[in-house]
Design an enzyme around this catalytic site. Structure first.
Site, PDB file in Angstrom:
ATOM      1  CG  HIS A 175     -14.137  22.150  38.724  1.00 17.65           C
ATOM      2  ND1 HIS A 175     -13.406  22.880  37.801  1.00 17.65           N
ATOM      3  CD2 HIS A 175     -14.504  21.015  38.073  1.00 17.65           C
ATOM      4  CE1 HIS A 175     -13.352  22.219  36.661  1.00 17.65           C
ATOM      5  NE2 HIS A 175     -14.007  21.090  36.802  1.00 17.65           N
ATOM      6  CG  ASP A 182     -11.455  25.632  38.363  1.00 16.24           C
ATOM      7  OD1 ASP A 182     -11.610  25.050  39.450  1.00 16.24           O
ATOM      8  OD2 ASP A 182     -11.852  25.149  37.272  1.00 16.24           O
ATOM      9  CB  SER A 231     -12.200  19.203  34.741  1.00 16.29           C
ATOM     10  OG  SER A 231     -13.341  19.685  34.099  1.00 16.29           O
TER      11      SER A 231
END
Length: 482
Positions: A119, A149, A222
């Site tokens: 992402h 992911d 992230s």
């Protein structure tokens, strides 16, 4: 005299207790963990990732609003006209502009392979990797996997610092963990905490057994690494639970074992293959366990067996409860997709099931998990009405050929719930529009057959009932009145 000595000893013991360092009371360690060496050693291999995407935007104001009048030359007037101005010439469409986002990553090879989250780089037209020595390098996506992911990047550089890869299978709840990343763009920020839980399943993720921590993670973290006390990467920080947009004590990381398997497949095959059975499943609650004759709720109950799937070829049936797959116990519904996805494709596996209260074993040869688009299911329109009858507080009707085609139901079973009144069906939370496919492991072929079958069903006990709601099957329990 003896009493005075005893009192003095008591005082010294009490003072000694309060003088004892807290860490000694917590286990006898001479000091709490010092993360400075871990940070110095691993920071150079952690990178900041910035991306640029093309985004389209409409500039119209909401209905009923107008641009306010500002003095001539006012910067506010220019600002409003720029972002909320009148529509352009006919056919001009929405304006495109560059949007930037930030994330983190870490280097796993000296020749420039980098791991981050899918992402973070999704739809990116340009990816820039900034190293700790302030070098900025353009990166390309070697491969990505939305389901886990994970994305694998490559920069054109050599002799880069790398992280040490650990073993997430060895993690224990309560051990220390450290994250390095770029929250809100603040490069190489360090936060520490403990492992809060392992093998955590999230509602939107079926193929990742997340590591839960209380390490402070915020937007920008992230894709960054989660380290253990040996300085090894054990996870990739991926998600947070938040109601404010920031850290609230619940952070989730992808286990490094899962990530490295994905990376290896992306390198060698350019895609990720996962095992697949071809069944739709549901968790077993207390009522279902009782209706299936189980001592306690566990496993995953089969709602539907897809045609021409590995499960159909192996003999799976609706109502089977899978309690073990390839030697791995299935405690909850979410355990089964993880176990099957991690199992090699085209390899046989032994499956332990409970069928009508009896333990059985099946052998299934796993297939490859299809793309998400092929697994998606649309919701149909509500069926129309026909001949009806009332049973168990339900007004039932047979399905027409058009309704069966619309709902994807074969012509051998199914009866439509037209209306719900007071009775067992309402207590079981049956809804109008549901199609009853099976009750107490017996297929329902028509309205009359269902009514006839009711006289033979046991009373006063929970019975499993399979219904189809929209295009999704669902097991529920119903208790027939004595």
């Amino acid at each position: 005299m003896k009493a005075r000595i005893v009192n003095l000893l008591s005082i010294f013991l009490i003072l000694g207790f309060f003088a004892t360092p807290s860490y000694a009371l917590l286990g006898g360690n001479d000091k709490l963990p010092d993360f400075t060496e871990l940070v110095e050693k691993n920071s150079p291999a952690v990178v900041n990732i910035s991306t640029t995407q093309k985004v389209s935007r409409e500039h119209a104001l909401p209905p009923g609003f107008e641009i306010p009048e500002f003095p001539e030359g006012s910067p506010f007037g220019d600002l409003f006209r720029r972002f909320f101005g009148e529509e352009g010439p006919p056919g001009s469409g929405p304006e495109e502009f560059d949007s930037q986002s930030l994330g983190s990553g870490f280097i796993i090879s000296r020749d420039g392979y980098i791991i981050t989250n899918y992402h973070v780089v999704k739809d990116a037209e340009e990816i820039t990797v900034r190293l700790s020595d302030r070098r900025e390098l353009k990166a390309q996506v070697i491969g990505s996997d939305k389901r886990s992911d994970i994305a694998l990047l490559k920069v054109d550089a050599g002799d880069l610092p790398v992280v040490a890869i650990g073993n997430s299978e060895k993690l224990k709840v309560g051990e220390w963990a450290m994250a390095i990343g770029s929250p809100f763009g603040f490069d190489h920020s360090v936060s520490v905490g403990v492992i809060s839980a392992i093998n955590r399943n999230l509602p939107s993720e079926n193929y990742v057994p997340f590591i839960q921590t209380d390490v402070a993670i915020n937007p920008g973290n992230s894709g960054g690494p989660l380290f253990n006390l040996d300085g090894e990467v054990v996870g990739i920080n991926s998600q947070i639970f938040t109601r404010s947009g920031g850290f609230m004590g619940l952070s989730f990381a992808i286990p490094i074992d899962v990530a490295m398997d994905v990376v290896e497949q992306l390198k060698t095959k350019g895609k990720v293959s996962r095992g697949w059975l071809g069944i739709l499943i549901q968790d077993v609650n207390r009522e279902l366990a009782e209706s299936f004759g189980m001592k306690k709720p566990m496993g995953a109950v089969v709602l539907r067996v897809l045609p021409d799937s590995p499960a159909e070829k192996a003999g799976f049936k609706e109502g089977d409860v899978v309690v073990e797959f390839a030697g791995r116990t299935i405690h909850r519904q979410s355990d089964l997709p993880l176990a099957v996805a991690a199992y090699p494709v085209d390899k046989e596996a032994k499956v332990k099931i409970i069928r009508e209260g009896k333990t059985r074993y099946l052998t299934v040869k796993t297939g490859e998990l299809p793309p998400e688009e092929e697994l998606a299911q649309a919701s149909p329109d509500q069926p129309s009405s026909q001949g009806e009858s009332a049973t168990l507080g339900m007004v039932l009707q047979d399905l027409t050929r058009e309704q069966r085609k619309q709902l994807g139901i074969d012509d051998k079973r199914g009866v439509l719930v037209k209306e719900i009144r007071e009775g067992p069906a309402a207590e079981a939370e049956v809804r109008p529009g549901d199609v009853i496919l099976m009750i107490n492991h017996q297929n329902i072929t028509s309205r009359k057959q269902f009514e006839k079958l009711l006289s033979d069903l046991p009373r006063g006990k929970l019975l499993p009932m399979l219904v189809q709601r929209g295009k999704a099957p669902l097991f529920m329990t119903i208790r027939l009145e004595e």
